[in-house]
Design an enzyme around this catalytic site. Structure first.
Site, short mmCIF file in Angstrom:
data_model
loop_
_atom_site.label_atom_id
_atom_site.label_comp_id
_atom_site.label_asym_id
_atom_site.label_seq_id
_atom_site.Cartn_x
_atom_site.Cartn_y
_atom_site.Cartn_z
N HIS A 19 -59.34 3.43 11.72
CA HIS A 19 -58.53 4.40 10.83
C HIS A 19 -59.18 4.88 9.52
O HIS A 19 -58.92 6.01 9.21
CB HIS A 19 -57.25 3.66 10.42
CG HIS A 19 -56.37 3.18 11.68
ND1 HIS A 19 -55.40 2.27 11.69
CD2 HIS A 19 -56.40 3.79 13.02
CE1 HIS A 19 -54.93 2.04 13.10
NE2 HIS A 19 -55.36 3.10 13.66
N HIS A 42 -54.14 7.74 23.79
CA HIS A 42 -53.42 6.22 23.71
C HIS A 42 -52.90 6.18 22.57
O HIS A 42 -53.50 5.51 21.49
CB HIS A 42 -54.42 5.33 24.17
CG HIS A 42 -55.16 5.28 25.50
ND1 HIS A 42 -56.20 6.19 26.02
CD2 HIS A 42 -54.79 4.63 26.56
CE1 HIS A 42 -56.69 5.82 27.04
NE2 HIS A 42 -55.72 4.88 27.66
N SER A 94 -52.67 5.36 14.23
CA SER A 94 -53.41 6.48 14.08
C SER A 94 -52.55 7.93 14.25
O SER A 94 -52.84 8.76 13.60
CB SER A 94 -54.57 6.58 15.50
OG SER A 94 -53.73 6.18 16.75
N GLU A 112 -48.75 8.57 25.44
CA GLU A 112 -48.48 7.00 25.51
C GLU A 112 -47.46 6.57 26.82
O GLU A 112 -46.73 7.07 27.10
CB GLU A 112 -47.79 6.56 24.22
CG GLU A 112 -47.13 5.13 24.05
CD GLU A 112 -48.20 4.04 24.35
OE1 GLU A 112 -49.12 4.02 23.82
OE2 GLU A 112 -47.99 3.23 25.24
N GLY A 137 -52.79 9.29 29.72
CA GLY A 137 -53.46 9.59 28.49
C GLY A 137 -54.51 10.61 28.89
O GLY A 137 -54.98 11.79 28.54
N ASP A 157 -58.75 5.92 22.61
CA ASP A 157 -58.34 4.47 22.18
C ASP A 157 -57.82 3.57 22.82
O ASP A 157 -56.69 3.10 22.62
CB ASP A 157 -57.61 4.65 20.64
CG ASP A 157 -57.63 3.11 19.93
OD1 ASP A 157 -58.46 2.44 20.26
OD2 ASP A 157 -56.71 3.04 19.13
C1 LIG Z 1 -55.09 0.52 21.23
S1 LIG Z 1 -53.57 0.78 21.54
C2 LIG Z 1 -53.40 2.59 20.51
C3 LIG Z 1 -53.71 2.24 18.95
C4 LIG Z 1 -53.51 3.59 18.36
N1 LIG Z 1 -54.42 4.38 18.83
C5 LIG Z 1 -53.78 3.33 16.84
O1 LIG Z 1 -54.97 3.33 16.30
O2 LIG Z 1 -52.75 3.11 16.12
C6 LIG Z 1 -53.51 1.53 23.14
C7 LIG Z 1 -52.12 1.94 23.69
O3 LIG Z 1 -52.57 2.63 25.09
C8 LIG Z 1 -51.22 2.47 25.66
N2 LIG Z 1 -51.73 2.74 27.11
C9 LIG Z 1 -52.43 2.14 28.34
N3 LIG Z 1 -52.85 2.79 29.26
C10 LIG Z 1 -52.51 3.95 28.93
C11 LIG Z 1 -52.54 5.14 29.59
N4 LIG Z 1 -53.12 5.03 30.95
N5 LIG Z 1 -52.10 6.23 29.21
C12 LIG Z 1 -51.63 6.50 27.87
N6 LIG Z 1 -51.42 5.29 27.10
C13 LIG Z 1 -51.87 4.02 27.53
C14 LIG Z 1 -51.05 1.23 25.43
O4 LIG Z 1 -49.43 0.89 25.78
C15 LIG Z 1 -51.22 1.13 23.98
O5 LIG Z 1 -49.81 1.23 23.22
#
Ligand SMILES: C[S@@+](CC[C@H](N)C(=O)[O-])C[C@H]1O[C@@H](n2cnc3c(N)ncnc32)[C@H](O)[C@@H]1O
Length: 256
Positions: A19, A42, A94, A112, A137, A157
């Site tokens: 971040h 993500h 993010s 998401e 994503g 991410d």
């Molecule tokens: C590491 S977290 C994201 C954190 C965020 N980017 C942040 O920094 O605040 C990963 C997220 O991806 C989601 N996720 C997992 N597989 C996914 C996919 N194929 N497509 C979209 N989102 C997905 C999960 O539910 C989770 O909320």
């Protein structure tokens, strides 16, 4: 597989690394009046409560954001804005960092897949200039690429729950750059004892900047640090990384 929940890790040292760099990059990319597009594969839920049961279970923030005294920097400003609005335990994800820094002429596209995370993301982020997608994503970002405005940043991410995701991110980055050559891509990955991130790093056959830091987490489950890859890095990205190292010196050790 959607078992990963970011609320257990919000505000931890890996989040702080990602971040700090993201907020600096977005600030740099919005220096000129022309609009930009910000895309996330993500997104997570956008806003976290560091006093929640989930956050307290791991208490990662105690070794991350709560162990830092950030002086004047873009993430410190966003954190202050969020805490004024949402209370002293709020921590921005993010998408919220991006919305706080971006302007009227900019666009956010956030993907998401998890139904609960997506519902909360909608509550937190719905508004003008924000396009929210409950879809995979990689598929979603690729489908809307190249966006308008054409200058922009993509944050990748994932939670890397599946070992093959490291190679998938490399392959996706190549496809994305072929379709949208002006894009800047920021990729986060964990440094694990098993060094699985090498499938990503070795799989990237295009120029990039890599920034890795080490940290000690009481319950890190094999995570020894955090890495970021920057493809098509904007001019002066090296200065950003130097500032981030200075800001985070109390908790993150730059790795050679
Ligand atoms: C590491 S977290 C994201 C954190 C965020 N980017 C942040 O920094 O605040 C990963 C997220 O991806 C989601 N996720 C997992 N597989 C996914 C996919 N194929 N497509 C979209 N989102 C997905 C999960 O539910 C989770 O909320």
């Amino acid at each position: 597989m959607l078992s990963y929940q970011h609320s257990y890790h919000a505000g931890g040292p890996a989040d702080v690394h990602k971040h700090l760099v993201l907020a600096e990059l977005l600030t740099l990319l919005t220096q000129k009046s022309r609009g930009i597009s910000y895309l996330e594969t993500h997104a997570g839920r956008g806003l976290y409560d560091l006093a929640s049961d989930d956050a307290k279970k791991t208490n990662e923030a105690a070794e991350g954001i709560n162990a830092l005294h950030l002086s004047d920097c873009p993430l410190a400003k966003t954190l202050q804005n969020m805490r004024q609005k949402h209370g002293g335990n709020a921590y921005p994800g993010s998408p919220m960092i991006a919305r706080d820094i971006l302007r009227e002429q900019d666009m956010l596209h956030l993907m998401e897949l998890h139904p609960v995370e997506y519902r909360i993301l909608r509550q937190n982020l719905m508004g003008d200039g924000v396009s929210l997608h409950k879809r995979d994503g990689y598929e979603g970002v690729f489908a809307i690429t190249p966006p308008k405005p054409r200058k922009g940043l993509v944050l990748i991410d994932p939670s890397y729950e599946i070992k093959t995701e490291y190679a998938q991110v490399a392959e996706f980055s190549h496809r994305l750059m072929a379709k949208w050559p002006e894009a800047t891509i920021l990729i986060w990955y964990p440094l694990l004892e098993a060094a699985r991130h090498m499938d990503l790093v070795d799989g990237l056959k295009l120029p990039f900047i890599k920034h890795e830091v080490g940290f000690d987490l009481k319950d890190g489950q094999g995570m020894t640090g955090s890495g970021l890859i920057l493809i098509n890095a904007p001019y002066r990205s090296d200065e950003i990384l130097q500032r981030v190292e200075k800001q985070s010196a109390d908790i993150l050790r730059p790795l050679a």
